[in-house]
Scaffold this active site. Structure first.
Site, PDB file in Angstrom:
ATOM      1  N   SER A   1      38.146 -51.964 -68.540  1.00 20.27           N
ATOM      2  CA  SER A   1      37.615 -51.779 -67.197  1.00 20.27           C
ATOM      3  C   SER A   1      37.121 -50.349 -67.051  1.00 20.27           C
ATOM      4  O   SER A   1      37.546 -49.455 -67.785  1.00 20.27           O
ATOM      5  CB  SER A   1      38.704 -52.050 -66.159  1.00 20.27           C
ATOM      6  OG  SER A   1      38.250 -51.711 -64.861  1.00 20.27           O
ATOM      7  N   HIS A   2      36.268 -50.139 -66.078  1.00 18.94           N
ATOM      8  CA  HIS A   2      35.827 -48.790 -65.756  1.00 18.94           C
ATOM      9  C   HIS A   2      36.938 -47.981 -65.090  1.00 18.94           C
ATOM     10  O   HIS A   2      36.820 -46.774 -64.951  1.00 18.94           O
ATOM     11  CB  HIS A   2      34.612 -48.849 -64.832  1.00 18.94           C
ATOM     12  CG  HIS A   2      33.360 -49.209 -65.545  1.00 18.94           C
ATOM     13  ND1 HIS A   2      33.139 -50.448 -66.102  1.00 18.94           N
ATOM     14  CD2 HIS A   2      32.261 -48.469 -65.819  1.00 18.94           C
ATOM     15  CE1 HIS A   2      31.954 -50.454 -66.671  1.00 18.94           C
ATOM     16  NE2 HIS A   2      31.397 -49.279 -66.513  1.00 18.94           N
ATOM     17  N   SER A   3      37.998 -48.646 -64.685  1.00 23.83           N
ATOM     18  CA  SER A   3      39.111 -48.004 -63.989  1.00 23.83           C
ATOM     19  C   SER A   3      40.411 -48.242 -64.758  1.00 23.83           C
ATOM     20  O   SER A   3      40.758 -49.389 -65.052  1.00 23.83           O
ATOM     21  CB  SER A   3      39.240 -48.600 -62.583  1.00 23.83           C
ATOM     22  OG  SER A   3      40.504 -48.319 -62.030  1.00 23.83           O
TER      23      SER A   3
ATOM     24  N   GLY B   1      34.753 -44.979 -65.875  1.00 26.26           N
ATOM     25  CA  GLY B   1      33.833 -45.104 -66.994  1.00 26.26           C
ATOM     26  C   GLY B   1      34.500 -45.860 -68.118  1.00 26.26           C
ATOM     27  O   GLY B   1      35.542 -46.491 -67.926  1.00 26.26           O
TER      28      GLY B   1
ATOM     29  N   SER C   1      28.469 -51.353 -68.691  1.00 23.13           N
ATOM     30  CA  SER C   1      28.625 -50.393 -69.786  1.00 23.13           C
ATOM     31  C   SER C   1      29.891 -50.647 -70.594  1.00 23.13           C
ATOM     32  O   SER C   1      29.972 -50.250 -71.759  1.00 23.13           O
ATOM     33  CB  SER C   1      28.585 -48.946 -69.281  1.00 23.13           C
ATOM     34  OG  SER C   1      29.703 -48.655 -68.479  1.00 23.13           O
TER      35      SER C   1
END
Length: 136
Positions: A13-15, A50, A77
């Site tokens: 995950s981005h988090s 990210g 991404s």
């Protein structure tokens, strides 16, 4: 069942908080899934939002028991980062597969299925099938 034979699951995950929470939820709902090796790979090395190739590679190595590794991602991404790692060929354990599945429902299905000793193809199929779960 010995976890030596279980498919490992990586949640990208981005988090960091989201990845860790989904890992906790999936393992909790799976019950016996606590024996499934699951690793969150969220955020950047500095703790920001990210994705990090290094965190993903480390998470995959940590869950690899020789039965394969299923990687589920949240957004764009994260997918691109995993695809790049797979293309490099030597950054991820052998038999690592990017799974096209909804992040939360797919993670639960993957962990539940892996907890039964199912192979990588069956774990992937269960996670992908989560796209068909209707809510209304």
């Amino acid at each position: 069942m010995s976890d030596e034979k279980l498919v490992g699951i990586v949640l990208v995950s981005h988090s960091a908080a989201v990845a860790a929470s989904v890992a906790e939820l999936a393992q909790g709902l799976a019950g016996a899934g606590g024996s499934v090796p699951v690793a969150p790979a969220g955020g950047t090395e500095g703790g920001g939002l990210g994705t990090s190739a290094e965190l993903i590679a480390a998470a995959a190595a940590s869950v690899d028991r020789g039965a394969g590794v299923a990687v589920l991602t949240d957004l764009g991404s994260a997918v691109l980062t995993v695809k790049a790692l797979l293309a490099e060929g030597d950054e991820l354990p052998e038999r690592t597969r990017l799974v096209d599945a909804p992040f939360v429902e797919g993670a639960v299905a993957a962990v539940v299925t892996a907890s039964t000793g199912a192979d990588l193809a069956a774990v992937e199929a269960a996670a992908v099938e989560a796209y068909t779960y209707r809510k209304v």
